[in-house]
Design an enzyme around this catalytic site. Structure first.
Site, PDB file in Angstrom:
ATOM      1  N   CYS A 164       0.828  -1.198   0.000  1.00  0.00           N
ATOM      2  CA  CYS A 164       0.000   0.000   0.000  1.00  0.00           C
ATOM      3  C   CYS A 164       0.868   1.256   0.000  1.00  0.00           C
ATOM      4  CB  CYS A 164      -0.891   0.040   1.254  1.00  0.00           C
ATOM      5  SG  CYS A 164      -1.964  -1.391   1.492  1.00  0.00           S
ATOM      6  N   CYS A 209      -2.926   4.883   2.934  1.00  0.00           N
ATOM      7  CA  CYS A 209      -4.015   3.915   2.735  1.00  0.00           C
ATOM      8  C   CYS A 209      -5.023   4.000   3.877  1.00  0.00           C
ATOM      9  CB  CYS A 209      -3.447   2.498   2.643  1.00  0.00           C
ATOM     10  SG  CYS A 209      -4.718   1.239   2.341  1.00  0.00           S
ATOM     11  N   CYS A 261      -2.731  -2.990  -3.418  1.00  0.00           N
ATOM     12  CA  CYS A 261      -3.978  -2.828  -2.673  1.00  0.00           C
ATOM     13  C   CYS A 261      -5.053  -2.280  -3.610  1.00  0.00           C
ATOM     14  CB  CYS A 261      -3.746  -1.877  -1.506  1.00  0.00           C
ATOM     15  SG  CYS A 261      -5.237  -1.437  -0.587  1.00  0.00           S
TER      16      CYS A 261
END
Length: 584
Positions: free
Chosen positions: A33, A37, A64
């Site tokens: 990520c 995030c 992600c």
């Protein structure tokens, strides 16, 4: 970020300032990520950090689906650095590995492929092939989610050499098939059926399983030669505040008729221009972002989470390309033109401490230093000089007409090779001969110091125009500062406290009217009592240089041509170095 604990603090606070600076992965989920995030923060023991998305992918982590880490703005570090790694990253982003391979990248850099591989792996955790692969995967995802192009054509358009490589890469990085990615964007129904119908008899795959048909494959020469009728809609993300009005002002005053145009009124403008690209041509449209209250929320997954708050945003863009293989290159050129990979937080931290610049930075947070969509075009315009109409006359005579005019866009700017004939006036002919012969290179990975010196040595160019081109054509933010290493002895003299953000300091001074039109510092400035070099003066763009004076940057890119703002109330008297170089 200095250490993993500091990085984890950024992840815990979901700090969007560090998006693109590093990535983190969660070993229990196999996902990587961006720092901002919005998902639940994982335990520290389960987190691993990577310097690049390619390194996380090479370690077996997939992107992600919630924060789309592959869509973050690039790290500003690569704009600052002039070493092998910085130059290599810029060239890979420009598509050199896809077009010329690792060998071509190494030749441009002047190193062996082995040395390039070793240096990139040491600093980024991935070599040039892996970095280029991550770039292709992101291009493929954008095309899947924004166009109805058949998947078999889309694979080659994204730069993949085979259908199998495309399918495997998408599955590894995004944990899904191409059709699943398309459906996740909300346009998967009819598009997926069209894609499947376009490739009957899908070999070992079942019809409708979402993978591209390998039997419809071939070589990269079969890549698509068409784009979506309305263009490819994109959102070009940036970090931090962004002074959009100022950069659109800058471009509007310098727009060359036939190649560029601005539509709309201030605050609602659209910048449009033609692009001369590797495989064909294109037309780009970029909208001036509306105020926060009027901004429309984009489809999920197409913009960074930072854009939903006050710490970032995006520019809405549409690209119409004759060959979709040029998509990544076109995007990178627009990002450089609008300076979207800048780090305004680092700039404000450094310049905000200056007694003169501090109030200016506070008045205009996020002021950017525009680059160039076509560095060779900018070089010609700078040396040609005069108002934009002068360049427009050159375009009408030597530029390639579009198949069909699109509003005010009628031509591509002429390539340097078309401006080397005896009928072309000096010094444009000499400059274009050097560009066409390769004596001077203005690509993303050029050695900035060597290129500036080569430009300054050309008759009719001189050090001021060379310095201006170093700033815009080569995207060097460390301009207007004291030279440091031997590799940067061509850099311009100026207050050392500005480093490495001298270009942004100059834009603030120009915008505030503290330096006049066309003012560019050059080396060997006159020292003042405290030893700080004083930027020397230079003629305005519409003035001729004095006798014996090297030609200055006469392209109507003179910073002072922008509307001047009133001095901030209560601002202190400008220091000596800010006023000593004013033209009289």
């Amino acid at each position: 970020m200095r250490d993993d604990e500091a990085r984890y603090e950024a992840v815990t606070s979901r700090d969007a300032r560090f998006d693109g600076e590093f990535f983190f992965a969660v070993v229990t989920t196999g996902i990587y990520c961006r720092p901002s995030c919005p998902a639940v923060t994982p335990k520290r023991v389960n987190v691993r950090f990577f310097p690049s998305a390619a390194a996380a992918q090479a370690a077996g982590f997939r992107a992600c689906r919630r924060c789309r880490p592959d869509a973050v703005p690039g790290s500003a570090e690569w704009n600052v650095r002039a070493d092998l790694v910085g130059r290599a990253v810029r060239l890979i982003g420009d598509g050199v590995v896809d077009r010329e391979g690792v060998g071509g990248l190494a030749r441009r850099l002047g190193y062996s492929p082995r040395q390039v591989q070793r240096q990139l792996t040491a600093e980024l955790g991935a070599g040039p092939v892996a970095l280029a692969r991550a770039r292709r995967a992101h291009t493929a995802r954008v095309l899947l989610q924004t166009t109805a192009l058949p998947v078999t054509e889309l694979a080659f358009a994204a730069g993949f050499a085979s259908i199998r490589q495309f399918n495997d890469t998408i599955r590894q990085i995004y944990a899904g098939t191409p059709s699943e990615l398309r459906a996740a964007a909300g346009n998967g129904g009819a598009v997926a059926r069209r894609t499947t119908a376009a490739a009957p008899g899908a070999g070992a795959r079942r019809p409708g399983d979402g993978f591209a048909d390998r039997s419809a494959g071939g070589s990269a020469d079969r890549s698509a030669d068409r784009s979506a009728p309305a263009g490819i809609p994109l959102r070009l993300a940036y970090r931090g505040p962004y002074a959009a009005a100022e950069i659109f002002d800058f471009l509007q005053l310098r727009a060359v008729p036939g190649v560029e145009e601005i539509r709309g009124t201030r605050g609602e403008r659209t910048y449009r221009r033609t692009l001369r690209l590797t495989h064909g041509s294109g037309i780009a449209e970029v909208d001036e972002p509306a105020g926060p209250r009027r901004r429309r929320r984009p489809p999920a997954g197409l913009v960074c989470p930072a854009a939903r708050g006050t710490d970032g945003g995006w520019l809405e863009c549409r690209l119409r390309l004759t060959d979709l293989r040029d998509l990544s290159t076109a995007v990178q050129r627009l990002r450089r033109l609008f300076d979207l990979d800048a780090d305004p937080y680092a700039v404000a931290e450094r310049l905000g401490a200056d007694p003169l610049l501090g109030p200016l930075v506070a008045e205009r947070p996020g002021l950017r230093s525009p680059g160039a969509a076509d560095p060779e075009e900018l070089a010609v315009r700078t040396v040609l000089g005069g108002p934009p109409e002068h360049a427009a006359a050159l375009v009408r005579k030597y530029g390639k007409p579009l198949d069909a005019a699109d509003g005010g866009l009628t031509h591509l700017f002429p390539a340097p090779g078309n401006l080397t004939g005896a009928e072309v006036a000096e010094p444009v002919r000499t400059l274009c001969t050097a560009l066409a012969d390769g004596a001077v290179t203005l690509d993303a990975g050029a050695d900035r110091g060597a290129t500036e010196r080569a430009l300054a040595a050309l008759p009719g160019v001189g050090p001021r125009a060379a310095a201006y081109l170093r700033m815009r054509a080569l995207g060097d933010p460390d301009v207007g500062t004291t030279p440091g290493s031997d590799q940067e002895q061509g850099a311009m003299a100026g207050p050392a406290a500005w480093r490495p953000w001298g270009a942004y300091a100059l834009h603030h001074l120009w915008r505030a009217g503290l330096l006049p039109a066309g003012e560019m510092p050059i080396p060997n400035g006159t020292p003042i009592p405290n030893g700080t070099p004083i930027p020397n003066g230079t003629p305005r763009p519409d003035e001729e240089p004095g006798a014996g004076e090297p030609s200055g940057p006469r392209e109507p890119s003179g910073p002072g041509a922008m509307p001047r703002a009133e001095d901030p109330s209560g601002a202190a008297e400008p220091p000596t170095y800010a006023t000593a170089g004013r033209a009289v």
